[in-house]
Design a protein around this motif. Structure first.
Motif, PDB file in Angstrom:
ATOM      1  N   UNK A 154       0.875  -1.177   0.000  1.00  0.00           N
ATOM      2  CA  UNK A 154       0.000   0.000   0.000  1.00  0.00           C
ATOM      3  C   UNK A 154       0.912   1.227   0.000  1.00  0.00           C
ATOM      4  N   UNK A 155       1.369   1.537  -1.193  1.00  0.00           N
ATOM      5  CA  UNK A 155       2.436   2.509  -1.376  1.00  0.00           C
ATOM      6  C   UNK A 155       1.820   3.815  -1.828  1.00  0.00           C
ATOM      7  N   UNK A 156       1.822   4.802  -0.971  1.00  0.00           N
ATOM      8  CA  UNK A 156       1.341   6.100  -1.417  1.00  0.00           C
ATOM      9  C   UNK A 156       1.876   7.202  -0.500  1.00  0.00           C
ATOM     10  N   UNK A 157       2.177   8.306  -1.138  1.00  0.00           N
ATOM     11  CA  UNK A 157       2.736   9.469  -0.446  1.00  0.00           C
ATOM     12  C   UNK A 157       1.927   9.817   0.816  1.00  0.00           C
ATOM     13  N   UNK A 158       0.611   9.652   0.751  1.00  0.00           N
ATOM     14  CA  UNK A 158      -0.251  10.108   1.847  1.00  0.00           C
ATOM     15  C   UNK A 158      -0.125   9.228   3.094  1.00  0.00           C
ATOM     16  N   UNK A 159       0.556   8.090   2.987  1.00  0.00           N
ATOM     17  CA  UNK A 159       0.704   7.237   4.165  1.00  0.00           C
ATOM     18  C   UNK A 159       1.955   7.580   4.984  1.00  0.00           C
ATOM     19  N   UNK A 160       2.747   8.524   4.480  1.00  0.00           N
ATOM     20  CA  UNK A 160       3.977   8.897   5.199  1.00  0.00           C
ATOM     21  C   UNK A 160       3.635   9.633   6.500  1.00  0.00           C
ATOM     22  N   UNK A 161       4.323   9.236   7.584  1.00  0.00           N
ATOM     23  CA  UNK A 161       4.053   9.798   8.916  1.00  0.00           C
ATOM     24  C   UNK A 161       5.312  10.435   9.503  1.00  0.00           C
ATOM     25  N   UNK A 162       5.148  11.426  10.368  1.00  0.00           N
ATOM     26  CA  UNK A 162       6.303  11.925  11.114  1.00  0.00           C
ATOM     27  C   UNK A 162       6.936  10.768  11.892  1.00  0.00           C
ATOM     28  N   UNK A 163       8.241  10.735  11.912  1.00  0.00           N
ATOM     29  CA  UNK A 163       8.948   9.648  12.592  1.00  0.00           C
ATOM     30  C   UNK A 163       9.348   8.525  11.654  1.00  0.00           C
ATOM     31  N   UNK A 164       8.711   8.451  10.482  1.00  0.00           N
ATOM     32  CA  UNK A 164       9.110   7.432   9.493  1.00  0.00           C
ATOM     33  C   UNK A 164      10.599   7.563   9.177  1.00  0.00           C
ATOM     34  N   UNK A 165      11.238   6.427   8.983  1.00  0.00           N
ATOM     35  CA  UNK A 165      12.658   6.416   8.670  1.00  0.00           C
ATOM     36  C   UNK A 165      12.866   6.316   7.157  1.00  0.00           C
ATOM     37  N   UNK A 166      13.957   6.957   6.714  1.00  0.00           N
ATOM     38  CA  UNK A 166      14.284   6.942   5.285  1.00  0.00           C
ATOM     39  C   UNK A 166      15.513   6.064   5.079  1.00  0.00           C
ATOM     40  N   UNK A 167      15.312   5.013   4.279  1.00  0.00           N
ATOM     41  CA  UNK A 167      16.362   4.015   4.091  1.00  0.00           C
ATOM     42  C   UNK A 167      16.745   3.968   2.617  1.00  0.00           C
ATOM     43  N   UNK A 168      18.035   3.920   2.339  1.00  0.00           N
ATOM     44  CA  UNK A 168      18.459   3.636   0.951  1.00  0.00           C
ATOM     45  C   UNK A 168      19.081   2.245   0.913  1.00  0.00           C
ATOM     46  N   UNK A 169      18.970   1.582  -0.236  1.00  0.00           N
ATOM     47  CA  UNK A 169      19.443   0.201  -0.344  1.00  0.00           C
ATOM     48  C   UNK A 169      20.915   0.101  -0.702  1.00  0.00           C
ATOM     49  N   UNK A 170      21.501   1.220  -1.188  1.00  0.00           N
ATOM     50  CA  UNK A 170      22.892   1.115  -1.651  1.00  0.00           C
ATOM     51  C   UNK A 170      23.517   2.504  -1.767  1.00  0.00           C
ATOM     52  N   UNK A 171      24.800   2.526  -2.048  1.00  0.00           N
ATOM     53  CA  UNK A 171      25.522   3.806  -2.112  1.00  0.00           C
ATOM     54  C   UNK A 171      25.148   4.570  -3.382  1.00  0.00           C
ATOM     55  N   UNK A 172      25.251   5.899  -3.280  1.00  0.00           N
ATOM     56  CA  UNK A 172      24.654   6.787  -4.278  1.00  0.00           C
ATOM     57  C   UNK A 172      25.596   7.149  -5.421  1.00  0.00           C
ATOM     58  N   UNK A 173      24.955   7.633  -6.477  1.00  0.00           N
ATOM     59  CA  UNK A 173      25.603   8.444  -7.533  1.00  0.00           C
ATOM     60  C   UNK A 173      26.463   7.671  -8.519  1.00  0.00           C
ATOM     61  N   UNK A 174      26.410   6.337  -8.473  1.00  0.00           N
ATOM     62  CA  UNK A 174      27.287   5.577  -9.375  1.00  0.00           C
ATOM     63  C   UNK A 174      26.913   5.753 -10.845  1.00  0.00           C
ATOM     64  N   UNK A 175      25.609   5.636 -11.145  1.00  0.00           N
ATOM     65  CA  UNK A 175      25.217   5.703 -12.560  1.00  0.00           C
ATOM     66  C   UNK A 175      25.604   7.039 -13.187  1.00  0.00           C
ATOM     67  N   UNK A 176      25.217   8.110 -12.540  1.00  0.00           N
ATOM     68  CA  UNK A 176      25.518   9.437 -13.082  1.00  0.00           C
ATOM     69  C   UNK A 176      27.001   9.667 -13.279  1.00  0.00           C
ATOM     70  N   UNK A 177      27.792   9.232 -12.310  1.00  0.00           N
ATOM     71  CA  UNK A 177      29.233   9.464 -12.421  1.00  0.00           C
ATOM     72  C   UNK A 177      29.857   8.550 -13.474  1.00  0.00           C
ATOM     73  N   UNK A 178      29.287   7.348 -13.681  1.00  0.00           N
ATOM     74  CA  UNK A 178      29.788   6.460 -14.739  1.00  0.00           C
ATOM     75  C   UNK A 178      29.567   7.095 -16.111  1.00  0.00           C
TER      76      UNK A 178
END
Lengths: 336, 336
Positions: A154-178
């Motif tokens: 149930x993926x939708x912007x409106x379900x985001x709550x204060x306190x929610x954590x933001x997680x990334x799955x991997x390190x950034x910027x590889x594609x653009x820099x490649x």
């Protein structure tokens, strides 16, 4: 294929088109849907259907870590996954500039075929157009991915709550820099590879385990992580708080960004996604991501807050704070 | 939109992209799917799903009787209809050449909106890319249409039988000649208009009435009627017999074809489809087509035969016979 280069006639709907389709395309993607050779495909799908489309205009078309074909499959597959879908089928449409070497097209078709197998989608229908030399740029690819909604999503912007954590799955910027290194002819000590990959299985796995505790999924392509987070802040009227020291970044990518004066938060990724999840499950989700891909560097990089509505604020490594604004225009054109 | 022309930055994923999306695109296609502003859309569909994709590269982008936007909607809608589907949803992806006047984009969006309403489909997801000046040609559009299979449809080449009748819904070659006249700056006495139109309702109506007695549906776009019939002959290993005098052709289109040395059988259509139907219902089907569109000129133009396998043979008005071969290469490039 007798010809060595694509000609206008390959897009005419005549015998040359048929030869191109039969010898290169249909033979690469054999399955009961495409074997029908009709104008479309009839697919068995039930329930809620997820669809996403993207055109790919990346330049150069071949780069370290991938090519436009692989990118085109992963891009739409990932977009369906980000909507909580399980991608199953793919349409594939080419706009080819007259003069493209047939060898290049073959390589791209091979990449598409491998990427489709890897993500478990079937190419079921397609289209090929050819434009005159100088009216295109080698090859543009559109893919539309279709799948079923994951029952736990149930993926939708409106379900985001204060306190929610933001997680990334991997390190950034590889594609653009490649892509950037390729274009500028930069040789870094160890060359940077694009991170293009299919994210559907890892997303499906975390949806199996955490279901509706996952509030939003978004891949950080054009506009980068900063782009996604700015959208979240504006659309939810909540704030996003980021910790710079938590943001995973490969050393050579950081160095390349420094050299070129680019902020990795804005650089495009093709295998990085953000999860906004309920704080109760954030650490378990992080662990799950680590198990899924032992070579990746997942991290909790920040959280949703009421402290500064509609703003993304980054706390730097030395404790200073700055507002992360979205880009206005172009950082790296034609990155995907 | 402050800007008068599309810039590279409009494809960056930054604020300019967002402005373009919010002010032009999302506002044109408001519906619960696109309003989510996600990377894709979740659609309620059950049963067998029909999907078709096409990219449109027609030049010029505005022409008598239509424009690239209308063509892009009708093209994919019609392909779904030809597969026996009832189109419901549409994805929409633009590749825009830097410098395109925003006014042109607005006009095209308006056409898309009108054409989508007319055919009863909703634009649910999309993508916009911008390429540098000289790397594209004003605008290319990809659409993917998705729908449900009509419960009465069983459309496949393998169901074609000897004795089946071949019916067209309208007179040939209008679209191709309209584009050609526009390009060559020809002024015929009464200008020729493209026949671009949505065929989904007429197809749905004949499927309601004649169901599985309809063996094949195919729209005669690139490659024209000759292209479709050649495919049928080769793929079924049966012959196609055509009567020239039965083929509907507007006077001014015939004159234009004569003038330019083009055979109308090969010229692209955007509102003409062929039905291959069981002989028992062919005349009733013809009557149904006449009722559906009193201004059209439907006709039974030929039949399937075992007399000359894999060949399309045309009997001319004066009784001579000739083989209709498919085009090898290009007659009119970038016709759609």
């Amino acid at each position: 294929m007798d010809k060595k280069k694509i000609e206008l006639g390959h897009g005419s709907g005549g015998l040359l088109t048929r030869e191109l389709l039969d010898e290169l395309i249909f033979s690469t993607f054999r399955n009961p849907y495409i074997d029908q050779k009709h104008d479309g495909a009839v697919l068995p799908l039930t329930g809620e259907v997820v669809i996403s489309t993207d055109s790919f205009v990346v330049s150069p078309i071949f780069f370290k870590g991938g090519d436009i074909g692989e990118l085109a499959v992963n891009g739409s597959v990932n977009d369906v996954a980000m909507c909580g879908g399980i991608p199953k089928y793919l349409s594939l449409a080419f706009i080819i500039e007259e003069g493209l070497p047939v060898e290049d097209l073959k390589k791209i078709l091979q990449s598409i075929s491998i990427a489709a197998k890897r993500s478990g989608v079937e190419v079921v229908t397609g289209d090929t157009k050819v434009v005159e030399k100088g009216k295109g740029d080698r090859i543009f690819i559109n893919t539309t991915a279709v799948g079923m909604k994951h029952p736990g999503a149930d993926i939708t912007m409106s379900r985001i709550l204060p306190g929610d954590q933001i997680i990334v799955n991997n390190s950034l910027a590889q594609h653009g820099m490649a892509i950037m290194s390729e274009r500028e002819g930069l040789a870094f000590e160890s060359a940077i590879s694009s991170d293009t990959t299919n994210l559907n299985y890892v997303v499906s796995d975390i949806l199996d385990r955490f279901g509706t505790q996952i509030h939003l999924l978004r891949d950080a392509t054009r506009g980068g992580v900063a782009g996604v987070l700015s959208e979240i802040a504006v659309d939810t009227s909540l704030g996003v708080f980021l910790k710079e020291e938590a943001i995973p970044l490969q050393k050579q990518v950081a160095a390349a960004c420094d050299l070129l004066g680019l902020d990795p938060l804005y650089v495009a990724n093709e295998g990085v996604f953000l999860v906004v999840a309920h704080q109760d499950i954030a650490h378990d989700l992080l662990e799950a991501l680590k198990v899924q891909d032992p070579e990746a560097s997942p991290a909790i990089i920040g959280e949703i807050t009421t402290a500064h509505p509609e703003m993304v604020v980054l706390e730097s490594k030395i404790g200073g704070r700055r507002v992360v604004t979205p880009l206005i225009g172009e950082q790296l054109p034609r990155i995907c």
